[in-house]
Design an enzyme around this catalytic site. Sequence first.
Site: not given
Lengths: 405, 149
Positions: B50-53
């Site tokens: 759920g993180c772009q990074s």
Amino acid sequence: MLLDIEQIRKDFPILKQTVNGKPLVYLDNAATTQKPVQVINRMVAYYENENSNVHRGVHQMSQLATDAYESARKYIANYIHASDPKEVIFTRGATESINLIANIFETFVNEGDEIVITSMEHHSNLVPWQQLCVRTGAGLIVIPVNEEGELDTDQFKNALNEKTRLVALAHISNVLGTINPVKEITQLAHEMDVPVLIDGAQAIAHIPVDVSDIDCEFYTFSGHKAYAPMGIGVLYGKTEWLDKLPPYQFGGEMIESVHFDATTFNELPYKFEAGTPNVEGALGLEAAIRYIDKHGIENIRKYEDELLAFATSQLNLIEDLQIIGTAAQKTAVISFIVDGVHAYDIGTLLDKMGIAIRTGNHCAQPLVESFGLTGTIRMSLAMYNTKKEIELFMEALIKVLSMLR
Amino acid sequence: MTIKEQEKAIVEEFSIFDDWMDKYAYLIELGKELPVIDEKYKTNQYLITGCQSRVWLFAELDNEGKVVFTADSDAVITKGIVSLLVKVLSVHTPKEILDADLEFLDQIGLKEHLSPTRANGLVSMIKQMQFYARAFQLKSNVKKIKRDE
């Protein structure tokens, strides 16, 4: 200059907004474009003067609404050079248009058949076909892109065979900006009697779209990426194909007559428009296309190309910055990465400076991964953007990079 | 320092900056203080989705029954945010971690990162830290029951 950009900017009320106290620089147009007053007013006028359910009532309001809705269809059909308005089906957007075809195409796909797509597809033109293959046991053939982000038509020649049931590809890549040679590819597919679906989501606001010239069987686009409201889009299909495909949702306008033991279905285009349609959306879409046409798509293209060239040359001055997607035929989109700096960090800080861009995989994860990346920074243009905005973007980017490096 | 005291200290540190740039520059600096996760845990198993990074988070219990977090991220702002969370929540008991309301995030102007449209996954990070705390709590409860038997 062929476009009066100052006037155009006045037509888009949202462009006066500020973000974090800075004037909004909106460079995320490939995600969605802003809407001009001409579109907003058209929708307001519909609810103030014409609202009624279409195709149903004998009363005057229903007649007004029906006329407006059908004339929107006619106008759009004419704009994309469909041979008949009934070939224009209103949908929620490109994603629904593609899902519609992918769902009912099952009729023509058997185990061992093949669907050909490309590696630059948006998830919306990839997953529906992948799932069709899962349901039917067909194979998904993926044509790769080269380092520049271009397709090689020879690869299509090699991939097409008697097992191929459909070719689906983007007109323009939402990550790379590449304009694909869709006419040539359609011709190659037709030599093998294979129908072609083109996802025109990124094309409709930026380049001329002529479905008769391309000769594709299906063409899809969303309104909201072309100055129109969200929740409206188009599925264009050749009559011959739309006639032989079964309906996909049932109820409402798509019915001709119903008995408890059987139902007969309405003719095109209503066969594929179950339920009460998004009338105000269709009218908004008509207004948006009229707005594009008023300024001239060729003028828009030329202007956006100038902006693209300027932005490209500016970005190339930055050390360790690499543009992803350097196709010779390209429009309105620039993706890039900066060595050692995460796209997310750049996007977060640019936002603080009032600049709206997008970071990540842009709903095209396999493509981004094929470049060995987890994400890019994407700037995407529209007709209301200016050279000044690109300068502001560059200033902000340089400042951000000095913070991050 | 209790969690509340640590939160208060951070809010005070951030109150010095009225410019967002200074605030983010400080956040980036904080990222450098993050107790870095052991390389061997930088695997998909410890990756927060759920993180772009990418964010890796590891937790273990120390001798006093307190949860110790280590983490890392490939984006420096995200790393700064994880660092803040670790600073506040690490070396506390599972119960203390689960009881924390983390109001300081709002007070230092990072609330925008709590919105689900933000792809940095601050919400996912907090959930994952609470998940670890709950797991350790459960484990120690089971131990207690066994002892009582």
